[in-house]
Design an enzyme around this catalytic site. Structure first.
Site, mmCIF file in Angstrom:
data_model
loop_
_atom_site.group_PDB
_atom_site.id
_atom_site.type_symbol
_atom_site.label_atom_id
_atom_site.label_comp_id
_atom_site.label_asym_id
_atom_site.label_seq_id
_atom_site.Cartn_x
_atom_site.Cartn_y
_atom_site.Cartn_z
ATOM 1 N N ASN A 26 -7.542 1.363 0.001
ATOM 2 C CA ASN A 26 -6.229 0.854 0.411
ATOM 3 C C ASN A 26 -5.811 -0.339 -0.443
ATOM 4 O O ASN A 26 -4.638 -0.481 -0.808
ATOM 5 C CB ASN A 26 -6.259 0.419 1.881
ATOM 6 N N GLU A 42 -4.484 0.740 -3.833
ATOM 7 C CA GLU A 42 -3.097 1.206 -3.730
ATOM 8 C C GLU A 42 -2.134 0.024 -3.604
ATOM 9 O O GLU A 42 -1.070 0.011 -4.230
ATOM 10 C CB GLU A 42 -2.946 2.143 -2.528
ATOM 11 N N ASP A 83 0.917 3.804 -3.198
ATOM 12 C CA ASP A 83 0.564 5.221 -3.010
ATOM 13 C C ASP A 83 1.599 6.116 -3.679
ATOM 14 O O ASP A 83 1.260 7.069 -4.392
ATOM 15 C CB ASP A 83 0.473 5.518 -1.511
ATOM 16 N N GLU A 112 0.841 -1.202 0.000
ATOM 17 C CA GLU A 112 0.000 0.000 0.000
ATOM 18 C C GLU A 112 0.877 1.254 0.000
ATOM 19 O O GLU A 112 0.618 2.221 -0.730
ATOM 20 C CB GLU A 112 -0.902 -0.023 1.232
#
Length: 250
Positions: free
Chosen positions: A129, A132, A67, A63
């Site tokens: 989440n 990502e 990101d 994650e």
């Protein structure tokens, strides 16, 4: 009665189906399907996660990576698509694309919720989440260019309307601050706890917004200071629009 072998076969069948769903979302067949299964299926199965807590750790690491990669790809995309925009404007548009609410919605459209074994874990934030983390996984599997192609095809070209985003208000509070500075008005937020229910673990905040010299006072309530201030600013925004229309008519 089901035997242990039967249960194992059922679980293997579930895993196989869910991995196929993940592959459909990805658009390619990854080499590391074992890692894919462990991170994106086992991380959200309470029974299996207890056997190996590293699943959720790996999810968080992906994650984090996803990101960063997503922000990089979108920044490049916006610089090419909007050459006339300044840094601040590009940052605002990117923030609208990668904000939690928008990523949650894109995840829903990509049917990411279908991969979860336990539907009780599919809260909105989990969906964003997971998107990502999937981007982080794609980056590791097929590199930056392959990941860029995925983001462009599955996200930017399919589920992002740049023209519409530019006209959307990302934060009413930010809009209020910018508007007041531009028009030389002073604004004041007062926020405090209004209600607290310890049994339900619930706190309600009340925010009062005053625009000095423009004769506007609004209130907003929310489960956090940020939410209550946003609600007060939102109400003020619509009152300002209404007041400005009246002034223009006269």
């Amino acid at each position: 009665m089901f035997s242990n072998t039967t249960f194992e076969n059922i679980e293997k069948n579930e895993d196989s189906i869910l991995v196929r769903k993940l592959i459909k979302i990805l658009g390619f067949c990854p080499k590391n399907t074992k890692f894919l299964k462990e991170v994106f299926i086992y991380s959200f199965s309470t029974k299996r996660k207890n056997l190996n807590p590293n699943y959720s750790v790996n999810f968080q690491r992906l994650e984090f990576l996803g990101d960063a990669v997503l922000n990089s790809i979108i920044s490049h995309f916006l610089c090419e698509k909007l050459p006339e925009k300044k840094e601040g404007e590009l940052t605002q548009i990117r923030s609208k694309i990668v904000c939690r609410r928008n990523l949650n919605e894109i995840s829903r459209k990509l049917t990411i919720a279908d991969i979860f074994l336990e539907k009780s874990v599919t809260s909105d934030n989990i969906l964003g989440n997971t998107l990502e983390a999937l981007i982080g996984f794609i980056y590791l599997e097929i590199g930056y260019q392959g990941c860029k192609n995925f983001v462009h095809q599955k996200i930017l070209h399919s589920h992002v309307n740049i023209t519409k985003l530019q006209n959307e208000i990302f934060s009413y509070k930010v809009w209020m601050i910018e508007w007041s500075q531009k028009n030389k008005f002073l604004i004041n937020f007062k926020t405090f706890r209004e209600k607290e229910d310890k049994d339900k673990n619930l706190i309600i905040y009340l925010s009062e917004l005053t625009i000095l010299g423009f004769e506007i006072q609004t209130k907003g309530r929310g489960s956090s200071k940020k939410k209550s201030e946003e609600m007060a600013a939102k109400e003020a925004y619509f009152l300002i629009q209404k007041k400005c229309k009246k002034i223009l008519k006269h």
